[in-house]
Write a protein that holds these residues in place. Structure first.
Motif, mmCIF file in Angstrom:
data_model
loop_
_atom_site.group_PDB
_atom_site.id
_atom_site.type_symbol
_atom_site.label_atom_id
_atom_site.label_comp_id
_atom_site.label_asym_id
_atom_site.label_seq_id
_atom_site.Cartn_x
_atom_site.Cartn_y
_atom_site.Cartn_z
ATOM 1 N N ASP A 1 0.826 -1.206 0.000
ATOM 2 C CA ASP A 1 0.000 0.000 0.000
ATOM 3 C C ASP A 1 0.863 1.260 0.000
ATOM 4 O OD1 ASP A 1 -2.554 1.539 0.453
ATOM 5 O OD2 ASP A 1 -1.524 2.006 2.336
ATOM 6 N N LEU A 2 1.923 1.257 0.810
ATOM 7 C CA LEU A 2 2.795 2.431 0.872
ATOM 8 C C LEU A 2 3.557 2.639 -0.430
ATOM 9 C CD1 LEU A 2 4.226 2.174 4.506
ATOM 10 C CD2 LEU A 2 2.523 3.789 3.646
ATOM 11 N N VAL A 3 3.983 1.553 -1.050
ATOM 12 C CA VAL A 3 4.686 1.666 -2.333
ATOM 13 C C VAL A 3 3.745 2.236 -3.388
ATOM 14 C CG1 VAL A 3 5.778 0.364 -4.201
ATOM 15 C CG2 VAL A 3 6.364 -0.141 -1.825
ATOM 16 N N THR A 4 2.497 1.808 -3.367
ATOM 17 C CA THR A 4 1.507 2.334 -4.306
ATOM 18 C C THR A 4 1.318 3.829 -4.103
ATOM 19 O OG1 THR A 4 0.337 0.223 -4.406
ATOM 20 C CG2 THR A 4 -0.896 2.190 -5.054
ATOM 21 N N ARG A 5 1.243 4.246 -2.855
ATOM 22 C CA ARG A 5 1.082 5.679 -2.562
ATOM 23 C C ARG A 5 2.329 6.468 -2.975
ATOM 24 N NH1 ARG A 5 -0.797 5.891 3.580
ATOM 25 N NH2 ARG A 5 -0.597 8.140 3.185
ATOM 26 N N ARG A 6 3.508 5.881 -2.756
ATOM 27 C CA ARG A 6 4.745 6.569 -3.160
ATOM 28 C C ARG A 6 4.805 6.652 -4.682
ATOM 29 N NH1 ARG A 6 7.435 10.040 -3.928
ATOM 30 N NH2 ARG A 6 9.675 10.289 -3.681
ATOM 31 N N ALA A 7 4.345 5.627 -5.369
ATOM 32 C CA ALA A 7 4.299 5.670 -6.830
ATOM 33 C C ALA A 7 3.330 6.744 -7.309
ATOM 34 C CB ALA A 7 3.891 4.311 -7.387
ATOM 35 N N GLY A 8 2.342 7.072 -6.472
ATOM 36 C CA GLY A 8 1.432 8.171 -6.773
ATOM 37 C C GLY A 8 2.027 9.518 -6.427
ATOM 38 N N ARG A 9 3.289 9.524 -6.008
ATOM 39 C CA ARG A 9 4.121 10.691 -5.730
ATOM 40 C C ARG A 9 3.801 11.381 -4.409
ATOM 41 N NH1 ARG A 9 6.803 11.727 -10.575
ATOM 42 N NH2 ARG A 9 8.239 12.955 -9.289
#
Length: 275
Positions: free
Chosen positions: A54-62
């Motif tokens: 989930d955190l990686v997805t949010r980081r990928a969303g910048r």
């Protein structure tokens, strides 16, 4: 999947999303989730893997890395940060080091940090010069909430309000004024990274068409607060290596005005002394 493979896969996702430091961020997020360190990562549980994804997805969303972990390191201190406050950058650490060098021979220095944001600069100076008296000024009530947390126990006096006209009781008494003010030109919107443009507060970023509006206020305030011979240091954008020093020179109230570079050898902050 091994821990190494997990981080590699996450880094690939971040790289594809345009994140500037994908390997570092992927490892930092796993360290955060598992309560370990980036250099010695622990094997995550299934629950931790789901949270990591989930955190990686949010980081990928910048979303900024510091917003996801809730912390940012500045010089020798760990700060709490989040929505509503500007995330301190490593470049600013160089400016703090410079001002501390100038104060090395000044006993019990009186220092004012203008536009303190998270309190990073004020807290660093108070911590590294425990004999100093430090005042920090911040206009945003949201940012001041973060600054209050970060400055707890440092002895820094936090003042909420505009830097224009602030602390008149200190006029002509201050040994050093330091500031990381808003300095991004409104015309530079498209060139600013998503992490900054979409998540750092607008009040901490934009400063008129040329980015110099708040720097002019810093110059006027520093001229009023500083004692003769007192130092100032003011951060600016790397394209303002000539225009920012010109603001201070134009006041005719400072000497030794020059520009300083950061560790990447880019113009980063202007310095000088009160006449």
């Amino acid at each position: 999947m091994s821990t190494r493979s997990l981080v590699s896969e996450a880094a690939a996702r971040l790289r594809e999303a345009g994140v500037a430091s994908p390997e570092y961020d992927a490892a930092e997020l796993l360290a955060f989730v598992t309560g370990s360190s980036r250099l010695h990562l622990s094997e995550p549980t299934e629950e931790q893997r789901a949270r990591y994804d989930d955190l990686v997805t949010r980081r990928a969303g910048r979303e900024p890395l510091q917003h996801l972990t809730g912390t940012a390191t500045f010089r020798y201190r760990d700060l709490v940060v989040g929505p509503g406050v500007f995330v301190p950058r490593p470049e600013t650490e160089v400016m703090v080091g410079w001002i501390l060098d100038q104060l090395a021979g000044v006993p019990n220095p009186l220092v004012v940090d203008l536009c303190t944001g998270s309190g990073a600069i004020a807290g660093a100076i108070a911590t590294e010069r425990p004999d100093s008296t430090v005042h920090a000024v911040e206009l945003s009530s949201e940012a001041a909430l973060w600054a209050r947390r970060n400055l707890e126990g440092t002895g820094v006096a936090l003042h909420e309000g505009d830097i224009d006209g602030c602390l008149p009781e200190l006029d002509g008494q201050v040994d050093a004024v330091v500031s990381n003010p808003p300095y991004i030109p409104l015309t530079a919107w498209e060139s600013v990274t998503a992490e900054v443009r979409d998540h750092d507060p607008a009040l901490a970023l934009w400063s008129g068409d040329d980015g110099l509006d708040e720097i002019k206020v810093v110059a006027a305030t520093a001229a009023r607060l500083l004692k003769p011979g007192g130092w100032f240091a003011c951060e600016h954008a790397d394209v303002q290596g000539e225009s920012a020093p010109a603001v201070f020179t134009a006041t005719t109230l400072f000497t030794e005005v020059r520009d300083q570079h950061d560790l990447a050898n880019r113009p980063r902050f202007t310095t000088g002394r009160r006449i």
